[in-house]
Design an enzyme around this catalytic site. Structure first.
Site, PDB file in Angstrom:
ATOM      1  N   GLY A  21       0.815  -1.205   0.000  1.00  0.00           N
ATOM      2  CA  GLY A  21       0.000   0.000   0.000  1.00  0.00           C
ATOM      3  C   GLY A  21       0.851   1.257   0.000  1.00  0.00           C
ATOM      4  O   GLY A  21       1.951   1.298  -0.559  1.00  0.00           O
ATOM      5  N   SER A  22       0.360   2.281   0.667  1.00  0.00           N
ATOM      6  CA  SER A  22       1.009   3.597   0.584  1.00  0.00           C
ATOM      7  C   SER A  22       2.363   3.676   1.279  1.00  0.00           C
ATOM      8  O   SER A  22       3.083   4.663   1.097  1.00  0.00           O
ATOM      9  CB  SER A  22       0.073   4.669   1.157  1.00  0.00           C
ATOM     10  OG  SER A  22      -1.049   4.833   0.323  1.00  0.00           O
ATOM     11  N   THR A  23       2.749   2.665   2.063  1.00  0.00           N
ATOM     12  CA  THR A  23       4.109   2.684   2.602  1.00  0.00           C
ATOM     13  C   THR A  23       5.128   2.609   1.469  1.00  0.00           C
ATOM     14  O   THR A  23       6.258   3.094   1.607  1.00  0.00           O
ATOM     15  CB  THR A  23       4.356   1.527   3.594  1.00  0.00           C
ATOM     16  OG1 THR A  23       4.112   0.280   2.936  1.00  0.00           O
ATOM     17  CG2 THR A  23       3.444   1.652   4.806  1.00  0.00           C
ATOM     18  N   PHE A  24       4.709   2.035   0.343  1.00  0.00           N
ATOM     19  CA  PHE A  24       5.608   1.913  -0.811  1.00  0.00           C
ATOM     20  C   PHE A  24       5.878   3.276  -1.451  1.00  0.00           C
ATOM     21  O   PHE A  24       6.828   3.426  -2.221  1.00  0.00           O
ATOM     22  CB  PHE A  24       4.998   0.957  -1.842  1.00  0.00           C
ATOM     23  CG  PHE A  24       5.948   0.520  -2.932  1.00  0.00           C
ATOM     24  CD1 PHE A  24       6.777  -0.566  -2.757  1.00  0.00           C
ATOM     25  CD2 PHE A  24       6.000   1.200  -4.145  1.00  0.00           C
ATOM     26  CE1 PHE A  24       7.655  -0.974  -3.759  1.00  0.00           C
ATOM     27  CE2 PHE A  24       6.867   0.799  -5.155  1.00  0.00           C
ATOM     28  CZ  PHE A  24       7.696  -0.296  -4.959  1.00  0.00           C
ATOM     29  N   LYS A  25       5.052   4.265  -1.130  1.00  0.00           N
ATOM     30  CA  LYS A  25       5.245   5.594  -1.724  1.00  0.00           C
ATOM     31  C   LYS A  25       6.593   6.200  -1.377  1.00  0.00           C
ATOM     32  O   LYS A  25       7.109   7.039  -2.122  1.00  0.00           O
ATOM     33  CB  LYS A  25       4.114   6.529  -1.280  1.00  0.00           C
ATOM     34  CG  LYS A  25       2.760   6.200  -1.903  1.00  0.00           C
ATOM     35  CD  LYS A  25       1.644   7.074  -1.325  1.00  0.00           C
ATOM     36  CE  LYS A  25       0.288   6.694  -1.921  1.00  0.00           C
ATOM     37  NZ  LYS A  25      -0.822   7.421  -1.285  1.00  0.00           N
TER      38      LYS A  25
END
Length: 479
Positions: free
Chosen positions: A219-223
């Site tokens: 999810g957005s941790t990959f951003k």
């Protein structure tokens, strides 16, 4: 002797010859392989009367051997902390071994070649051979904060903590967990086996070490990886990108609040991380390109060879996407991206450590029966994920996540301490979401890096995962 009888005799002799060769092959050349075969339970049954080294965490024995009592010479393996360290320490019983009990078995039994000299001396002096003790890097307070936090939610999940400067694993919790004492009884081996089978068949998979061996969409941790790729490609925190309310990626990709980022104007990279803007970060991924994005993930540890801590760690995946729509979704941690909690802790750790990712490890030292050190941890750099300047930019952007005006993860903030964090809400495909939080603290002198995932939490990662990460960080900061 007539011909038929002679032929039969020759055939019988040939059969005896083949049988002799087979027995020789098994007893001489395959003996060691058969003895150590995971399906050969005799290797464990035969060890019940031999002293086995302890496994130690925080100067306390968390796995030790004690006499069964009565007329038996057998030794019972006991685990005083029960479920707290189950997936890391593992189990040792008549039916097999798991965790550190399995990975360090030769040292614990005393059979390791590094103990040969001491064993020889013990033989000369008539002393009984003893196994070495294995001391782990786990911090009991951080481990307890992780397991208590996850268990209180009543949901499956995992949490990992690292020392970003060394790679030492400070915590590794997986929920649901189990009590090793219930599956290692010598006096009730049948009951232990039945309990083990129940755990194996449970749909919640309590035996699975989710921290090391379960992959989730990050999810957005990959951003932060997408931002790292953009920064390494020449962008700055002030560089802007279109951030509409929705982006057409085959199907609409909206922002979490169903509106544009930055009031409809192009959004800066820093603010996109702070607010966790989907559309701008998807556009950044498309601009950077699939190969560069995948290469950046690989630099943090994705797509690599299996890491052994010494427990094996499942490989995390971030393939190079060529389709624009898939690439845009990959940039926000969806599509074909999958990561273990340990991997996302390594991402946070690499940023905390000026771009250097240290190889994670669980064993701090091994000591023989007279407490002399047989082996001590050797810290090793796994990779240089980003430049020190990029790491500093990312650190500043992640601090905004916990304390900026549009912070998406204020639940991870610690009063008086700068915390760098990133929330994550990952779509599973059945309408539910996993919830993430990665972080490190203090941001200006990192002592701990954390990753927490809550399966099917169905809310923002900041609401469920961040408070657990906060407690884990406080356990180190307040020591």
């Amino acid at each position: 002797m007539n011909t038929p009888i002679r032929r039969l005799a020759v055939f019988a002799l040939a059969l005896f010859g083949v049988l002799l060769l087979n027995v020789t092959w098994i007893q001489v050349f395959q003996a060691e392989a058969l003895r150590t075969n995971p399906h050969n339970n005799r290797q464990y049954v035969d060890r019940l009367t031999e002293p086995r080294g302890s496994i130690v965490i925080g100067k306390e024995e968390v796995a030790k051997s004690e006499p069964v009592g009565g007329d038996s010479d057998d030794l019972q393996r006991t685990y005083p902390e029960g479920p707290l360290y189950a997936h890391v320490v593992g189990t040792f019983s008549t039916s097999g071994a798991t965790g550190i009990e399995e990975a360090q078995n030769a040292l614990l039994t005393g059979d390791d070649d590094r103990l040969a000299v001491r064993n020889f001396v013990d033989t000369l002096t008539g002393e009984e051979k003893q196994g070495a003790s294995v001391e782990l890097t786990i911090n009991p307070k951080v481990q307890k904060a992780a397991l208590d936090g996850l268990s209180a939610l009543g949901k499956n999940g995992a949490a990992v903590a690292l020392n970003p400067k060394t790679g030492a694993i400070l915590a590794s919790a997986s929920v649901p967990t189990f009590d090793p004492n219930e599956v290692t009884s010598v006096t009730d081996a049948e009951g232990s086996l039945k309990k083990w089978q129940e755990l194996q068949e449970s749909e919640n998979r309590p035996l699975l070490n989710r921290a090391f061996n379960e992959r989730y969409p990050p999810g957005s941790t990959f951003k932060v990886i997408t931002a790292a790729a953009a920064l390494e490609d020449g962008a700055t925190p002030e560089s802007t990108m279109d951030a509409p309310a929705s982006l057409d990626l085959g199907a609409p990709l909206p922002n979490a609040w169903n509106g544009p980022c930055n009031g409809g104007s192009p959004d800066s990279l820093a603010h996109s991380i702070e607010q966790s803007c989907n559309t701008s970060m998807a556009n950044w991924a498309i601009k950077v390109g699939g190969q560069k994005l995948s290469d950046q993930a690989s630099a943090f540890g994705f797509n690599g060879d299996e890491i052994k801590t010494p427990l094996p760690v499942t490989e995390s995946l971030a393939p190079a996407e060529t389709d624009r729509n898939t690439l845009g979704r990959a940039g926000i941690g969806q599509a074909n991206n999958e990561a273990t909690p340990l991997q996302m802790a390594m991402v946070a750790s690499g940023i905390a450590n000026d771009g250097e990712v240290m190889k994670p490890y669980l064993v701090d030292s091994v000591k023989d029966a007279d407490l002399s050190v047989v082996e001590s941890a050797q810290q090793e750099r796994l990779s240089t994920a980003v430049s020190a300047q990029t790491a500093e930019y990312l650190k500043q952007m992640m601090v905004l996540v916990t304390e900026g005006p549009d912070a998406s993860g204020p639940q991870g903030a610690i009063p008086g301490v700068k915390v760098a964090g990133k929330t994550g809400t990952a779509e599973v495909g059945d309408g539910s979401t996993h919830n993430w939080f990665i972080s490190f603290a203090p941001a200006d002198d990192p002592q701990i890096a954390v990753a927490v995932v809550v399966e099917r939490g169905n809310v923002s990662g900041g609401k469920l995962a961040a408070p657990i990460a906060k407690k884990m960080m406080e356990a180190v900061i307040n020591e």
